[in-house]
Structure formats: C-alpha cells, structure tokens
Write a protein that holds these residues in place. Sequence first.
Motif, mmCIF file in Angstrom:
data_model
loop_
_atom_site.group_PDB
_atom_site.id
_atom_site.type_symbol
_atom_site.label_atom_id
_atom_site.label_comp_id
_atom_site.label_asym_id
_atom_site.label_seq_id
_atom_site.Cartn_x
_atom_site.Cartn_y
_atom_site.Cartn_z
ATOM 1 N N GLU A 1 1.061 -1.374 -0.032
ATOM 2 C CA GLU A 1 -0.243 -0.152 -0.216
ATOM 3 C C GLU A 1 1.006 1.041 -0.067
ATOM 4 O O GLU A 1 0.747 2.738 -0.886
ATOM 5 N N ALA A 2 1.992 1.405 0.832
ATOM 6 C CA ALA A 2 2.856 2.006 1.082
ATOM 7 C C ALA A 2 3.677 2.721 -1.013
ATOM 8 O O ALA A 2 3.396 3.851 -0.600
ATOM 9 N N ILE A 3 3.954 1.484 -0.984
ATOM 10 C CA ILE A 3 4.666 1.941 -2.664
ATOM 11 C C ILE A 3 3.450 2.270 -3.783
ATOM 12 O O ILE A 3 3.384 2.896 -4.474
ATOM 13 N N LYS A 4 2.387 2.420 -3.659
ATOM 14 C CA LYS A 4 1.052 2.619 -3.942
ATOM 15 C C LYS A 4 0.580 3.894 -4.450
ATOM 16 O O LYS A 4 0.732 5.188 -4.884
ATOM 17 N N TRP A 5 1.080 4.684 -2.341
ATOM 18 C CA TRP A 5 0.687 6.091 -2.295
ATOM 19 C C TRP A 5 1.504 6.117 -2.941
ATOM 20 O O TRP A 5 1.445 7.290 -3.810
ATOM 21 N N VAL B 1 10.077 12.560 -1.784
ATOM 22 C CA VAL B 1 9.147 11.067 -1.879
ATOM 23 C C VAL B 1 9.983 9.636 -2.689
ATOM 24 O O VAL B 1 9.435 8.728 -2.673
ATOM 25 N N ARG B 2 10.903 9.946 -3.654
ATOM 26 C CA ARG B 2 10.874 9.240 -4.438
ATOM 27 C C ARG B 2 12.020 8.317 -3.333
ATOM 28 O O ARG B 2 12.523 7.016 -3.505
ATOM 29 N N PHE B 3 12.565 8.648 -2.380
ATOM 30 C CA PHE B 3 13.604 8.246 -1.510
ATOM 31 C C PHE B 3 13.065 7.411 -1.137
ATOM 32 O O PHE B 3 13.531 5.821 -0.821
ATOM 33 N N SER B 4 11.809 7.574 -0.303
ATOM 34 C CA SER B 4 10.769 7.222 0.891
ATOM 35 C C SER B 4 10.222 5.689 -0.265
ATOM 36 O O SER B 4 10.346 4.880 0.310
ATOM 37 N N LEU B 5 9.939 5.850 -1.227
ATOM 38 C CA LEU B 5 9.435 4.870 -2.452
ATOM 39 C C LEU B 5 10.902 3.698 -2.169
ATOM 40 O O LEU B 5 10.359 2.513 -2.265
ATOM 41 N N ARG C 1 13.253 2.955 -0.373
ATOM 42 C CA ARG C 1 13.480 1.920 0.476
ATOM 43 C C ARG C 1 12.433 1.343 1.542
ATOM 44 O O ARG C 1 12.676 0.403 1.299
ATOM 45 N N VAL C 2 11.243 1.531 1.002
ATOM 46 C CA VAL C 2 9.766 0.833 1.176
ATOM 47 C C VAL C 2 10.390 -0.556 -0.169
ATOM 48 O O VAL C 2 9.634 -1.250 0.137
ATOM 49 N N LEU C 3 11.245 -0.173 -1.338
ATOM 50 C CA LEU C 3 10.643 -0.358 -2.677
ATOM 51 C C LEU C 3 12.095 -2.210 -2.077
ATOM 52 O O LEU C 3 11.826 -3.199 -1.658
ATOM 53 N N GLY C 4 12.951 -1.245 -1.924
ATOM 54 C CA GLY C 4 13.839 -2.362 -0.896
ATOM 55 C C GLY C 4 13.791 -3.247 0.046
ATOM 56 O O GLY C 4 13.947 -4.281 0.379
ATOM 57 N N TRP C 5 12.967 -2.936 1.282
ATOM 58 C CA TRP C 5 12.701 -3.423 2.428
ATOM 59 C C TRP C 5 11.002 -4.666 1.801
ATOM 60 O O TRP C 5 11.526 -5.726 2.317
ATOM 61 N N SER C 6 10.345 -4.568 0.693
ATOM 62 C CA SER C 6 10.036 -5.551 0.251
ATOM 63 C C SER C 6 9.815 -6.650 -0.814
ATOM 64 O O SER C 6 9.525 -6.943 -0.789
ATOM 65 N N GLY C 7 11.471 -5.843 -0.237
ATOM 66 C CA GLY C 7 12.189 -7.587 -1.455
ATOM 67 C C GLY C 7 12.327 -6.654 -2.864
ATOM 68 O O GLY C 7 13.055 -7.665 -3.162
ATOM 69 N N HIS C 8 11.750 -5.300 -3.597
ATOM 70 C CA HIS C 8 11.476 -5.438 -4.757
ATOM 71 C C HIS C 8 13.126 -4.402 -5.128
ATOM 72 O O HIS C 8 13.028 -3.022 -5.508
ATOM 73 N N VAL C 9 14.502 -4.731 -4.824
ATOM 74 C CA VAL C 9 15.562 -4.908 -5.169
ATOM 75 C C VAL C 9 16.383 -3.771 -6.091
ATOM 76 O O VAL C 9 16.489 -2.593 -6.335
ATOM 77 N N GLN C 10 15.534 -4.548 -7.586
ATOM 78 C CA GLN C 10 16.015 -4.137 -8.388
ATOM 79 C C GLN C 10 15.515 -2.299 -8.910
ATOM 80 O O GLN C 10 15.659 -1.189 -9.097
ATOM 81 N N GLU C 11 13.604 -2.531 -8.741
ATOM 82 C CA GLU C 11 13.702 -1.434 -8.922
ATOM 83 C C GLU C 11 13.630 -0.715 -7.637
ATOM 84 O O GLU C 11 13.545 0.844 -7.824
ATOM 85 N N ALA C 12 13.923 -0.737 -6.618
ATOM 86 C CA ALA C 12 14.146 0.246 -5.464
ATOM 87 C C ALA C 12 16.117 0.379 -6.063
ATOM 88 O O ALA C 12 15.573 1.816 -5.749
ATOM 89 N N GLN C 13 16.771 -0.259 -6.477
ATOM 90 C CA GLN C 13 18.085 0.569 -7.413
ATOM 91 C C GLN C 13 17.526 1.078 -8.378
ATOM 92 O O GLN C 13 18.314 2.785 -7.919
#
Length: 88
Positions: free
Chosen positions: A36-40, A54-58, A60-72
Amino acid sequence: SESIVLYRESLAKGYTRPNALSRIGDSYAAMENFSEAIKWYRHYLEIYPEDTNVRFSLARVLGWSGHVQEAQKEYEKVLEEQHEMDQA
C-alpha cells in the motif's frame, strides 16, 4: 491507522494538501504494509515527480519489500536529481 482514515476522508472531500498522498504512504510504511505504501508513493510521484524525498521513501520501501532492482532504479533517480541540483 487513524491518520490513514483522516487523510483518505480529506481526499474524498477534496480538502487536501498535495502531501496527503505521501503521508498516506508514510503511514502504510510505518505499519509495514509496504504494498500500500508503494501504491501511494507512486501515485504521489505521478503528480510530483521531482520530489526526491518521496522518491527516496519509495526506494526504501521497495527495498524493504524485496523489490531490490526497482529500489535501485529509484535510488539512481534520486542521485541523478541531486546531481542536477548540484550543477545548477
């Protein structure tokens, strides 16, 4: 979770500041509801793509949720935007 309800009610009524979308993302992230955080955060960034906080927050949350490539990719965008600001 109360803040999410209040922010969503204000959005429904049309009484909101631009950062309400990112605040909902922050609230979901704090509750570890990363999808939900990613969606918002993404919704906010569709409207305000230049907001590096906000992009940095996104990222960080992508990384926490295992979406490492998207986070990068998001971290790289933050760095690019920071570099452009430094050059100006």
